[in-house]
Motif scaffolding. Structure first.
Motif, mmCIF file in Angstrom:
data_model
loop_
_atom_site.group_PDB
_atom_site.id
_atom_site.type_symbol
_atom_site.label_atom_id
_atom_site.label_comp_id
_atom_site.label_asym_id
_atom_site.label_seq_id
_atom_site.Cartn_x
_atom_site.Cartn_y
_atom_site.Cartn_z
ATOM 1 N N PHE B 34 33.254 30.303 34.068
ATOM 2 C CA PHE B 34 32.547 31.690 34.435
ATOM 3 C C PHE B 34 33.477 32.740 34.954
ATOM 4 O O PHE B 34 34.644 32.588 35.011
ATOM 5 C CB PHE B 34 31.697 31.419 35.683
ATOM 6 C CG PHE B 34 30.967 30.132 35.745
ATOM 7 C CD1 PHE B 34 31.517 28.701 36.195
ATOM 8 C CD2 PHE B 34 29.537 29.936 35.247
ATOM 9 C CE1 PHE B 34 30.544 27.587 36.089
ATOM 10 C CE2 PHE B 34 28.720 29.135 35.277
ATOM 11 C CZ PHE B 34 29.466 27.813 35.708
ATOM 12 N N TYR B 36 32.811 36.440 36.990
ATOM 13 C CA TYR B 36 31.891 37.265 37.716
ATOM 14 C C TYR B 36 32.491 38.323 38.067
ATOM 15 O O TYR B 36 33.741 38.731 37.875
ATOM 16 C CB TYR B 36 31.364 36.355 39.047
ATOM 17 C CG TYR B 36 30.635 35.277 38.950
ATOM 18 C CD1 TYR B 36 31.025 34.203 38.889
ATOM 19 C CD2 TYR B 36 29.456 35.579 39.193
ATOM 20 C CE1 TYR B 36 30.399 32.973 38.632
ATOM 21 C CE2 TYR B 36 28.496 34.524 39.490
ATOM 22 C CZ TYR B 36 28.995 33.314 39.119
ATOM 23 O OH TYR B 36 28.085 32.054 39.012
ATOM 24 N N GLN B 38 32.387 42.085 40.662
ATOM 25 C CA GLN B 38 31.960 42.381 41.856
ATOM 26 C C GLN B 38 32.213 43.774 42.223
ATOM 27 O O GLN B 38 33.410 44.187 41.926
ATOM 28 C CB GLN B 38 32.553 41.753 43.085
ATOM 29 C CG GLN B 38 32.095 41.924 44.514
ATOM 30 C CD GLN B 38 32.928 41.090 45.639
ATOM 31 O OE1 GLN B 38 33.938 40.708 45.545
ATOM 32 N NE2 GLN B 38 32.029 40.977 46.459
ATOM 33 N N ASN B 41 31.549 46.815 47.686
ATOM 34 C CA ASN B 41 30.418 46.573 48.587
ATOM 35 C C ASN B 41 29.073 45.750 48.162
ATOM 36 O O ASN B 41 27.839 45.821 48.626
ATOM 37 C CB ASN B 41 29.729 47.675 49.302
ATOM 38 C CG ASN B 41 31.017 48.441 49.864
ATOM 39 O OD1 ASN B 41 31.729 47.737 50.690
ATOM 40 N ND2 ASN B 41 31.210 49.393 49.926
ATOM 41 N N GLN B 42 29.190 44.934 46.844
ATOM 42 C CA GLN B 42 28.237 44.340 46.420
ATOM 43 C C GLN B 42 28.506 42.778 46.226
ATOM 44 O O GLN B 42 29.466 42.280 46.568
ATOM 45 C CB GLN B 42 27.745 44.853 44.987
ATOM 46 C CG GLN B 42 27.133 46.317 45.404
ATOM 47 C CD GLN B 42 26.564 46.633 43.890
ATOM 48 O OE1 GLN B 42 26.160 45.892 42.961
ATOM 49 N NE2 GLN B 42 26.560 47.954 43.570
ATOM 50 N N GLY B 43 27.400 41.869 45.993
ATOM 51 C CA GLY B 43 27.603 40.574 45.722
ATOM 52 C C GLY B 43 28.320 40.388 44.400
ATOM 53 O O GLY B 43 28.859 41.226 43.603
ATOM 54 N N LEU B 44 28.126 38.948 43.603
ATOM 55 C CA LEU B 44 28.751 38.935 42.565
ATOM 56 C C LEU B 44 27.788 38.669 41.536
ATOM 57 O O LEU B 44 26.712 38.391 41.768
ATOM 58 C CB LEU B 44 29.544 37.271 42.510
ATOM 59 C CG LEU B 44 30.757 37.276 43.616
ATOM 60 C CD1 LEU B 44 30.997 35.801 43.331
ATOM 61 C CD2 LEU B 44 31.794 38.252 43.174
ATOM 62 N N LEU B 46 27.161 37.495 37.320
ATOM 63 C CA LEU B 46 27.853 36.815 36.203
ATOM 64 C C LEU B 46 27.769 37.574 35.159
ATOM 65 O O LEU B 46 26.767 38.225 34.463
ATOM 66 C CB LEU B 46 26.772 35.631 36.015
ATOM 67 C CG LEU B 46 27.182 34.550 34.749
ATOM 68 C CD1 LEU B 46 28.504 33.959 35.331
ATOM 69 C CD2 LEU B 46 26.175 33.625 34.543
ATOM 70 N N PHE B 90 36.159 37.751 38.866
ATOM 71 C CA PHE B 90 36.536 36.743 39.363
ATOM 72 C C PHE B 90 36.097 35.589 38.216
ATOM 73 O O PHE B 90 35.381 35.561 37.882
ATOM 74 C CB PHE B 90 35.758 36.310 40.500
ATOM 75 C CG PHE B 90 36.082 37.093 41.698
ATOM 76 C CD1 PHE B 90 35.513 38.056 42.112
ATOM 77 C CD2 PHE B 90 37.242 36.831 42.640
ATOM 78 C CE1 PHE B 90 35.760 38.963 43.357
ATOM 79 C CE2 PHE B 90 37.430 37.460 43.778
ATOM 80 C CZ PHE B 90 36.781 38.640 44.091
ATOM 81 N N LEU B 104 31.679 25.685 43.061
ATOM 82 C CA LEU B 104 32.318 26.549 42.137
ATOM 83 C C LEU B 104 33.781 26.755 42.859
ATOM 84 O O LEU B 104 33.862 27.414 44.006
ATOM 85 C CB LEU B 104 31.678 28.172 42.230
ATOM 86 C CG LEU B 104 30.530 28.198 41.268
ATOM 87 C CD1 LEU B 104 29.811 29.595 41.283
ATOM 88 C CD2 LEU B 104 31.095 28.165 39.663
ATOM 89 N N PHE B 106 36.983 29.643 42.736
ATOM 90 C CA PHE B 106 37.122 31.035 42.153
ATOM 91 C C PHE B 106 38.726 31.017 42.394
ATOM 92 O O PHE B 106 39.485 30.625 43.056
ATOM 93 C CB PHE B 106 36.547 31.905 43.013
ATOM 94 C CG PHE B 106 35.184 31.855 42.829
ATOM 95 C CD1 PHE B 106 34.369 31.240 43.887
ATOM 96 C CD2 PHE B 106 34.488 32.891 42.218
ATOM 97 C CE1 PHE B 106 33.031 31.238 43.665
ATOM 98 C CE2 PHE B 106 33.087 32.840 41.779
ATOM 99 C CZ PHE B 106 32.307 32.514 42.843
#
Lengths: 114, 116
Positions: B34, B36, B38, B41-44, B46, B90, B104, B106
């Motif tokens: 995978f 990802y 980011q 200041n945010q999440g991940l 895909l 990532f 997962l 990373f």
């Protein structure tokens, strides 16, 4: 369709206190995962819950714990907070059917320990 | 045990230039792969995933990646980047077998900075 939601967005605690972080998965997802993203350490796997049970645990001390509720939402509890627990905590969810092919992440909870 | 190595911690490029972010993995079993992204200041989010089949995978925002089993690599590419691509990227792997050991794993991330 709502994504993974986490609350609170930010949390400030004093060393020694307890912190509770919450996560609501995407509707239909039964698996919830917790990751810690600390500065300089990258993303570290914390916990995996599925169908209300803990399925796997990362290399973290027992003061990191959690649970999953019947509606598949989850809590992460961190007891006896230490300064190095300051990090972004990310929750993800996935469908277990067919294997772990994709996890969807929330926006995270920024925990600051002072 | 699995591990992921992202060979560059930072990659600065100019707008409209091509970019490649490198990822190598180590695993004793077959894996899913995978990428990802980011944003600050945010999440991940895909970008793309390799599960099986064609080794060239296309994802969102014009990104693509190629799985090379012999070199255990999964490099991410984009032919022309935009300022908005500035973010941390990532690479991650998971065990195809799943089971109770699923997680997962990373890499440490690559900060892509696109300059005007």
């Amino acid at each position: 369709e709502a994504g993974v939601t986490q609350s609170p967005t930010h949390l400030i605690k004093t060393r020694g206190q307890q912190a509770t972080l919450r996560c609501s998965p995407i509707s239909g997802h039964t698996s919830v995962y917790w990751y810690q993203q600390a500065l300089g350490l990258g993303l570290q796997f914390l916990l995996w819950y599925d169908e209300g049970e803990e399925r796997n645990r990362g290399n973290f001390p027992p003061r990191f714990s959690g649970r999953q509720f019947p509606n598949y939402s989850s809590e992460l509890n961190v007891n006896a907070l230490e300064l190095e627990d300051s990090a972004l905590y990310l929750c993800a969810s996935s469908e277990l059917q067919g294997g772990h092919t994709e996890a969807f992440f929330g926006q995270g909870t920024r925990l600051t320990v002072v | 045990a699995q591990s992921v190595t992202q060979l560059d911690s930072q990659v600065p490029v100019f707008e409209e230039a091509p970019v490649e972010l490198r990822c190598n993995y180590s695993s004793s079993v077959s894996v899913y792969l995978f990428w990802y992204v980011q944003y600050p200041n945010q999440g991940l989010q895909l970008l793309l995933k390799y599960l099986s089949g064609s080794t060239l995978v296309k994802g969102i925002n014009g990104f693509e990646a190629e799985f090379n089993k012999s070199q255990t690599s999964f490099h991410l590419r984009k032919p022309s980047v935009h300022i908005s691509d500035t973010a941390e990227y990532f690479c991650a792997v998971s065990d195809q077998g799943g089971g109770s050991n699923y997680k997962l794993t990373f890499g440490k991330g690559t900060l892509l900075t696109v300059n005007p």
